[in-house]
Design an enzyme around this catalytic site. Sequence first.
Site, short mmCIF file in Angstrom:
data_model
loop_
_atom_site.label_atom_id
_atom_site.label_comp_id
_atom_site.label_asym_id
_atom_site.label_seq_id
_atom_site.Cartn_x
_atom_site.Cartn_y
_atom_site.Cartn_z
N SER A 34 0.84 -1.33 -0.12
CA SER A 34 -0.08 -0.03 -0.14
C SER A 34 0.69 1.32 0.01
O SER A 34 0.44 2.25 -0.71
CB SER A 34 -0.85 0.12 1.35
OG SER A 34 -0.24 0.09 2.67
N SER A 37 9.30 4.41 17.83
CA SER A 37 9.30 5.64 17.20
C SER A 37 9.65 6.75 18.40
O SER A 37 9.31 6.67 19.37
CB SER A 37 8.09 6.02 16.57
OG SER A 37 8.15 7.50 16.20
N TYR A 70 -0.57 7.96 16.04
CA TYR A 70 0.65 7.17 15.72
C TYR A 70 1.75 6.84 16.92
O TYR A 70 2.11 5.78 16.81
CB TYR A 70 1.31 7.97 14.60
CG TYR A 70 2.56 7.25 14.22
CD1 TYR A 70 2.71 6.08 13.53
CD2 TYR A 70 3.99 7.92 14.68
CE1 TYR A 70 4.02 5.43 13.32
CE2 TYR A 70 5.15 7.58 14.39
CZ TYR A 70 4.96 6.18 13.81
OH TYR A 70 6.51 5.79 13.59
N LYS A 118 2.55 3.11 18.59
CA LYS A 118 4.02 2.51 18.77
C LYS A 118 4.28 2.36 20.33
O LYS A 118 5.11 1.23 20.54
CB LYS A 118 5.01 3.60 18.38
CG LYS A 118 5.07 3.71 16.78
CD LYS A 118 5.56 2.29 16.14
CE LYS A 118 5.82 2.55 14.76
NZ LYS A 118 6.11 1.19 14.00
N PHE A 164 14.20 7.94 15.04
CA PHE A 164 14.07 9.53 14.94
C PHE A 164 14.04 9.86 13.40
O PHE A 164 13.34 8.93 12.73
CB PHE A 164 15.24 10.16 15.33
CG PHE A 164 15.08 9.84 17.22
CD1 PHE A 164 14.72 10.84 17.91
CD2 PHE A 164 15.28 8.65 17.79
CE1 PHE A 164 14.30 10.52 19.34
CE2 PHE A 164 15.21 8.47 19.15
CZ PHE A 164 14.75 9.36 20.07
N ASN A 165 14.46 10.83 13.05
CA ASN A 165 14.28 11.18 11.57
C ASN A 165 15.13 10.45 10.56
O ASN A 165 16.29 10.56 10.64
CB ASN A 165 14.15 12.67 11.28
CG ASN A 165 13.25 13.36 11.55
OD1 ASN A 165 12.45 12.87 12.75
ND2 ASN A 165 12.76 14.38 10.69
N HIS A 204 4.73 12.99 3.49
CA HIS A 204 4.91 13.85 4.70
C HIS A 204 6.15 14.08 5.06
O HIS A 204 6.60 14.93 5.75
CB HIS A 204 3.94 13.12 5.93
CG HIS A 204 2.52 13.05 5.24
ND1 HIS A 204 1.65 14.07 5.24
CD2 HIS A 204 1.81 11.90 5.23
CE1 HIS A 204 0.48 13.82 4.86
NE2 HIS A 204 0.62 12.36 4.92
N PHE A 219 6.53 23.78 7.55
CA PHE A 219 5.53 23.73 8.37
C PHE A 219 5.37 24.16 9.64
O PHE A 219 5.72 23.36 10.44
CB PHE A 219 4.72 22.20 8.42
CG PHE A 219 4.23 21.72 7.09
CD1 PHE A 219 2.94 22.08 6.65
CD2 PHE A 219 5.13 21.01 6.07
CE1 PHE A 219 2.53 21.57 5.34
CE2 PHE A 219 4.76 20.60 4.76
CZ PHE A 219 3.43 21.03 4.58
N ARG A 273 14.89 18.39 14.73
CA ARG A 273 15.03 16.91 14.62
C ARG A 273 16.63 16.32 14.87
O ARG A 273 17.26 16.86 14.49
CB ARG A 273 14.05 16.45 13.67
CG ARG A 273 12.68 16.72 13.39
CD ARG A 273 12.08 15.89 14.54
NE ARG A 273 10.35 16.34 14.57
CZ ARG A 273 10.08 17.21 15.13
NH1 ARG A 273 10.65 18.08 16.13
NH2 ARG A 273 8.74 17.49 15.07
N GLY A 319 0.13 17.29 15.77
CA GLY A 319 0.64 16.42 16.50
C GLY A 319 2.42 16.14 16.10
O GLY A 319 3.11 15.24 16.52
#
Length: 332
Positions: A34, A117, A141, A145, A169-170, A185, A204, A217, A281
Amino acid sequence: MTWLVTGGAGYIGSHVARAFLAAGIDVVVIDDLSSGVAAFVPEGALLEQGSLVDAAFVDRVFAEHPVTGVVHLAGYKYAGVSVQRPMHTYTQNVTATVNLLNAMHANEVPSIVFSSSAAVYGNTPAEFVTESTATAPESPYGETKLIGEWMIADQARATGLRHTSLRYFNVVGSASPEVSDTSPHNLFPLVFRALESGATPKIFGDQYPTPDGTCVRDYVHVADVAAAHVEAAKKLDAGVALERAYNLGSGSGVSVREIMTEMAEVTGIPFTPEVLPARPGDPARIVASGELAARDVGWMPAHTLHDMIASGWAAARHTAAAAVPAATAADR
């Protein structure tokens, strides 16, 4: 020895599958495609296409393959969208994990490495997040987790399951130009797609309580993250008792605006980002210490920010040339 990698057709999962194969460990992948891409599954890994929400499918995969351990990455991972789709997120991330744990127990599979996460920490005031930092997720989310970690720990107490959870993390960059982050995203692919199309990259939110107002981050290279999975799996296979959870963090933070500046330098495309409202979020700052993971699973972030952007940009251009579709927020 065969390890099952759920979500192994995804960006991180396919890197994990490659790392296992490079270590001489056979791999079976479960992915419903998906958001994953079949072409991302490495040669030598067997793809079983289907959803973990389908318990009968999961049972069949375990019955047909000699699985000795599981890396569980599959799930719905869009934190912001999960605020609008909480029940969908819980189904994909919690119900699916229940089915997986039941199948593991029924087939006496002894070990699991869980993809958790940094979202479990929420908007923590801690300068550096450690494994003892209080968990306070701010999105469905992140909640799923944390619930996944709880379920695995409960199953371990009940059955002796060997386990650990790796809190990401990222995750950015690429270890192979054929595999890129196709998320709709994540910051890096959003910027890359904008630059490829001649559009203006977006930030953002610029009113966060951070030095330049944009989110901070902890960025880590996907190859380093994949290597940590292999080391954790080896430890579990050897019967080494690992901690319940480890942060895979670099210990240093980079703001979104700083990322944009480096993006322009690496790509050679000058731009001034457009500032949009903050997404629900999204915590203001998440930076983690990886000391515990370094001690127990050899966590050694080896890539610079320049490496991350350059490798990610190369993969993004390859993906665009190959016409690999980006995932959409409606996936699953």
